[in-house]
Design a protein around this motif. Sequence first.
Motif, PDB file in Angstrom:
ATOM      1  N   LEU A  61       6.796 -61.858   5.925  1.00  0.00           N
ATOM      2  CA  LEU A  61       5.395 -61.492   6.061  1.00  0.00           C
ATOM      3  C   LEU A  61       5.183 -60.127   5.430  1.00  0.00           C
ATOM      4  CD1 LEU A  61       2.753 -62.456   7.437  1.00  0.00           C
ATOM      5  CD2 LEU A  61       3.407 -61.079   9.402  1.00  0.00           C
ATOM      6  N   ASP A  69      -0.219 -60.949   2.776  1.00  0.00           N
ATOM      7  CA  ASP A  69      -0.613 -62.038   3.668  1.00  0.00           C
ATOM      8  C   ASP A  69      -1.895 -61.719   4.434  1.00  0.00           C
ATOM      9  OD1 ASP A  69       1.621 -63.853   3.205  1.00  0.00           O
ATOM     10  OD2 ASP A  69       2.810 -62.224   4.067  1.00  0.00           O
ATOM     11  N   TYR A  70      -2.291 -60.469   4.442  1.00  0.00           N
ATOM     12  CA  TYR A  70      -3.514 -60.056   5.131  1.00  0.00           C
ATOM     13  C   TYR A  70      -4.639 -59.727   4.164  1.00  0.00           C
ATOM     14  CZ  TYR A  70      -0.526 -59.905   9.159  1.00  0.00           C
ATOM     15  OH  TYR A  70       0.345 -60.257  10.147  1.00  0.00           O
ATOM     16  N   GLN A  71      -4.419 -59.996   2.902  1.00  0.00           N
ATOM     17  CA  GLN A  71      -5.438 -59.739   1.899  1.00  0.00           C
ATOM     18  C   GLN A  71      -5.953 -61.062   1.347  1.00  0.00           C
ATOM     19  OE1 GLN A  71      -3.126 -57.337  -0.807  1.00  0.00           O
ATOM     20  NE2 GLN A  71      -3.933 -55.453   0.071  1.00  0.00           N
ATOM     21  N   ARG A  72      -7.232 -61.092   1.074  1.00  0.00           N
ATOM     22  CA  ARG A  72      -7.823 -62.273   0.461  1.00  0.00           C
ATOM     23  C   ARG A  72      -7.600 -62.149  -1.045  1.00  0.00           C
ATOM     24  NH1 ARG A  72     -12.381 -63.863  -1.820  1.00  0.00           N
ATOM     25  NH2 ARG A  72     -13.077 -65.979  -1.439  1.00  0.00           N
ATOM     26  N   ASN A 114       9.015 -55.481   7.434  1.00  0.00           N
ATOM     27  CA  ASN A 114       8.440 -56.377   8.429  1.00  0.00           C
ATOM     28  C   ASN A 114       9.548 -57.187   9.079  1.00  0.00           C
ATOM     29  OD1 ASN A 114       7.071 -58.789   9.563  1.00  0.00           O
ATOM     30  ND2 ASN A 114       5.308 -57.679   8.778  1.00  0.00           N
ATOM     31  N   ILE A 126       2.031 -57.308   3.396  1.00  0.00           N
ATOM     32  CA  ILE A 126       0.638 -56.880   3.351  1.00  0.00           C
ATOM     33  C   ILE A 126      -0.236 -57.879   2.604  1.00  0.00           C
ATOM     34  CG2 ILE A 126       0.852 -55.427   1.300  1.00  0.00           C
ATOM     35  CD1 ILE A 126      -1.240 -54.557   4.371  1.00  0.00           C
TER      36      ILE A 126
END
Length: 167
Positions: A114, A118-121, A99, A116
């Motif tokens: 940043l 950071d896009y997961q709960r 990234n 992956i």
Amino acid sequence: MILVTPSQALAERVNIALEQQLAQLSRAEIASQALAESRTFICTDLEQAAAISNAYAPEHLIVQTSDARGLLPRLKNAGSVFLGAWTPESVGDYASGTNHTLPTYGYSRTYSSLGIADYQRRFTVQELTPAGLQAIGPAVELLAATETLDAHKNAVSLRLAKLEKQA
């Protein structure tokens, strides 16, 4: 750009190469302005070089040593690390799959690039056994009482009392 090296001779060769390459750039004036803020640190050894790098916490860290991977365990603060002679920063910008959203201004001391995750709960989970609550409960009661959070203290105290009664 910051160069950290234990070799004065290498630092001088890098400065000569920078001047030569700068003269060939289509945007030489802009690059020259950026390089005006460059610094070179001559250190005693690679241990000190790693310490300087960790303190500076660069966005991009290019490690050009004979054993770049061997230095990796000493490096703690960088947005993205490029190891060895065949890994220029440009590959990270355009093609290697990492990234390019990185912490700047030394923020890599406390933030990561940043990724992956950071896009997961995500959430944390805790589960104590009765013995676990008995072991840490008194500390929690003390801390909650110190903060005058009576309900927090009572949540532990009531459970500890129940365990005591069961024993």
